[in-house]
Write a protein that holds these residues in place. Structure first.
Motif, short mmCIF file in Angstrom:
data_model
loop_
_atom_site.label_atom_id
_atom_site.label_comp_id
_atom_site.label_asym_id
_atom_site.label_seq_id
_atom_site.Cartn_x
_atom_site.Cartn_y
_atom_site.Cartn_z
N ALA A 1 0.83 -1.21 0.00
CA ALA A 1 0.00 0.00 0.00
C ALA A 1 0.86 1.26 0.00
N GLU A 2 1.94 1.23 0.78
CA GLU A 2 2.85 2.38 0.81
C GLU A 2 3.64 2.49 -0.49
N GLY A 3 4.21 1.38 -0.94
CA GLY A 3 5.05 1.42 -2.12
C GLY A 3 4.29 1.78 -3.38
N SER A 4 3.05 1.31 -3.52
CA SER A 4 2.27 1.63 -4.71
C SER A 4 1.97 3.12 -4.77
N ALA A 5 1.72 3.75 -3.61
CA ALA A 5 1.51 5.19 -3.59
C ALA A 5 2.80 5.93 -3.94
N ASN A 6 3.92 5.46 -3.41
CA ASN A 6 5.19 6.13 -3.69
C ASN A 6 5.51 6.13 -5.18
N ASP A 7 5.22 5.02 -5.86
CA ASP A 7 5.60 4.92 -7.26
C ASP A 7 4.54 5.46 -8.22
N TRP A 8 3.25 5.33 -7.85
CA TRP A 8 2.22 5.57 -8.84
C TRP A 8 1.21 6.67 -8.48
N LEU A 9 1.20 7.15 -7.24
CA LEU A 9 0.14 8.08 -6.86
C LEU A 9 0.09 9.35 -7.71
N PRO A 10 1.23 10.02 -7.97
CA PRO A 10 1.13 11.22 -8.82
C PRO A 10 0.52 10.91 -10.19
N LEU A 11 0.99 9.84 -10.84
CA LEU A 11 0.44 9.49 -12.16
C LEU A 11 -1.01 9.04 -12.05
N LEU A 12 -1.35 8.33 -10.98
CA LEU A 12 -2.73 7.88 -10.79
C LEU A 12 -3.68 9.06 -10.71
N MET A 13 -3.31 10.07 -9.94
CA MET A 13 -4.19 11.23 -9.79
C MET A 13 -4.24 12.08 -11.05
N VAL A 14 -3.14 12.08 -11.82
CA VAL A 14 -3.13 12.81 -13.10
C VAL A 14 -3.98 12.09 -14.13
N ASP A 15 -3.75 10.79 -14.29
CA ASP A 15 -4.40 10.05 -15.38
C ASP A 15 -5.84 9.66 -15.06
N ALA A 16 -6.13 9.31 -13.81
CA ALA A 16 -7.46 8.80 -13.47
C ALA A 16 -8.42 9.90 -13.01
N HIS A 17 -7.88 10.98 -12.44
CA HIS A 17 -8.77 12.00 -11.86
C HIS A 17 -8.56 13.39 -12.45
N GLY A 18 -7.71 13.50 -13.48
CA GLY A 18 -7.63 14.74 -14.23
C GLY A 18 -6.85 15.87 -13.60
N PHE A 19 -6.04 15.60 -12.57
CA PHE A 19 -5.21 16.64 -11.98
C PHE A 19 -4.02 16.92 -12.89
N GLY B 1 -9.62 10.37 -0.06
CA GLY B 1 -9.11 9.01 -0.06
C GLY B 1 -7.61 8.94 0.06
N VAL B 2 -6.90 9.86 -0.59
CA VAL B 2 -5.44 9.91 -0.50
C VAL B 2 -5.00 10.11 0.95
N VAL B 3 -5.66 11.02 1.65
CA VAL B 3 -5.31 11.29 3.05
C VAL B 3 -5.56 10.06 3.92
N LEU B 4 -6.72 9.41 3.73
CA LEU B 4 -7.01 8.20 4.50
C LEU B 4 -6.02 7.08 4.16
N TRP B 5 -5.66 6.97 2.91
CA TRP B 5 -4.67 5.99 2.46
C TRP B 5 -3.36 6.20 3.21
N GLY B 6 -2.91 7.45 3.29
CA GLY B 6 -1.65 7.73 3.97
C GLY B 6 -1.72 7.48 5.47
N LEU C 1 1.59 17.46 -5.56
CA LEU C 1 1.12 18.02 -4.30
C LEU C 1 0.29 16.99 -3.52
N LEU C 2 -0.46 16.17 -4.23
CA LEU C 2 -1.25 15.14 -3.55
C LEU C 2 -0.35 14.04 -2.99
N PHE C 3 0.75 13.75 -3.66
CA PHE C 3 1.70 12.84 -3.04
C PHE C 3 2.26 13.44 -1.76
N THR C 4 2.49 14.75 -1.75
CA THR C 4 2.94 15.42 -0.54
C THR C 4 1.91 15.28 0.57
#
Length: 413
Positions: free
Chosen positions: A240-258, A320-325, A265-268
């Motif tokens: 759960a931690e590693g997947s966010a570290n590697d993919w969270l910025p791209l996930l939020m860009v590609d899946a949610h349009g950021f 969800g990102v905050v709860l994930w972290g 910033l969401l990874f931060t």
């Protein structure tokens, strides 16, 4: 009989404090180094002109290096002790950042692969050795310490991600950014490493052990039901931690349009939530016990990941990102603490569980890239959600074992 040289050496309070400060600095350094390139992942992808699948191949360099490092860490510690292993492997982390930055600037994907391989080799090896060292300092201090150490690592990821965000906003190239981090990291390693005691974790006669002996010892450890269940906890929470570290910025860009800056910033925000959870961890464990804290954290992380996967609302995805972290924050360090419980060879148990955790943390995310090519990155995260659920189901394994009248530890409620 196995002899762990140096295990009781720095028993004086000043020696333990110096050892703890050195570990805090190195944990912080590794966090800064990881976040420094993670937050620049969109820029790295663009500089390399790579697809999601091709980025998965580049990240596979991290996987190969990490696998090599984490599998080599235990034997190297037994042969030489934690101090030289930490010093040399942290040097590899620093060198890997410099190589990654340089070849990204040149647009050379094979060179970026090599940089991540070197970074992974150093990170995998150093982190196992750091957790072995940290579990011993926790034992000497007789109070929870690993959540604080991992919290310092998370604080490093916050600083690293903020720097990455600032440099991206200012238009500073990935090469210059990572080169600067590498220079500071080399200086920090030179300051911290001398404070670690020589010989801790080293075993008499370790140089004469064959691979078969080491393999049989690992199999014997994993055949113990408690260690196997702790391994299940650490696999789910580390992934759960590693997947966010590697993919969270791209996930939020590609899946949610950021846009890429908001993705970073969401990874931060994710890293800040993890940091807050870890710094609160010692108090939570003292009040509620390890098992309830891990179970509640896994459930919180599962809710957060589910929101990111299934919601169509960007605002809900941010929550969800905050709860994930928050939910992911304590699973890994408390599993390491649990592995260190009890008599016998605690170094071997901590090494085995840390190895399983770092395999999930560093090897699992690139596999999500390949799944993402076929099903989309958002739905590839369902694998993470399922394993976090398994961690919640097996959280009772991290409960402190009962001891006889001569022991000091008490079983968690």
């Amino acid at each position: 009989m196995t002899e762990h040289k140096g295990s009781g050496a720095p028993t004086a309070r000043t020696g333990t404090r110096a050892r703890r400060r050195a570990l805090l600095l190195i944990f912080f350094l590794v966090g800064v180094g990881l976040a420094s390139w993670v937050t620049r992942t969109p820029a790295i992808r663009d500089a390399l002109a790579a697809s999601t699948g091709e980025m998965g191949l580049v990240l596979f360099g991290l996987s190969i290096g990490s696998m090599t490092g984490i599998l080599a860490a235990g034997p190297l510690v037994r042969r030489s002790g934690t101090k030289p292993v930490i010093a040399v492997s942290t040097g590899f982390v620093v060198a890997g950042l410099a190589v990654l930055g340089g070849f990204t600037a040149l647009g050379a994907a094979p060179g970026a692969f090599a940089g991540l391989l070197l970074f992974g080799l150093g990170m995998g090896c150093s982190d196992v050795a750091l957790n072995i060292e940290g579990a011993e300092v926790e034992r000497l201090a007789a109070r929870p310490l690993l959540p604080l150490l991992h919290g310092t690592y998370s604080a490093g990821t916050v600083l690293g991600s903020l720097l990455g965000l600032a440099f991206a906003h200012a238009g500073i190239g990935v090469g210059a950014h990572l080169a600067g981090v590498a220079v500071l990291g080399a200086a920090a390693t030179a300051v911290a490493a001398p404070a670690l005691p020589a010989g801790f974790g080293q075993e008499r006669g370790a140089t004469g052990r064959g691979i078969g002996v080491a393999a049989r010892q690992q199999i014997a450890l994993w055949s113990q039901p408690r260690i196997a269940l702790i391994g299940c906890v650490v696999l789910g929470m580390a992934l759960a931690e590693g997947s966010a570290n590697d993919w969270l910025p791209l996930l939020m860009v590609d899946a949610h349009g950021f846009d890429p800056v908001l993705g970073a910033l969401l990874f931060t925000a994710f890293a800040a939530a993890m940091t807050a959870g870890r710094f609160a961890g010692s108090g939570l464990v003292r009040r509620f016990g390890r098992a309830p804290v891990v179970r509640a954290g896994a459930l919180c992380a599962g809710i957060g990941i589910a929101l990111v996967i299934f919601t169509g609302s960007p605002a809900v995805a941010v929550a969800g990102v905050v709860l994930w972290g928050l939910g992911t924050s304590l699973g890994f360090p408390l599993a390491i603490s649990a592995a260190g419980d009890g008599d016998g060879d605690s170094t071997a148990r901590v090494s085995a569980v840390a190895t399983a955790g770092y395999l999930a943390f560093l090897v699992g995310p690139p596999m999500l890239g390949f799944l993402g090519d076929h099903f989309g990155l958002r739905y590839a995260m369902i694998v993470v959600l399922v394993l976090v659920g398994c961690a919640a189901a097996t959280a009772s394994a991290v409960r402190a074992p009962a001891r006889d009248a001569n022991g000091e530890a008490m079983t968690d409620a």
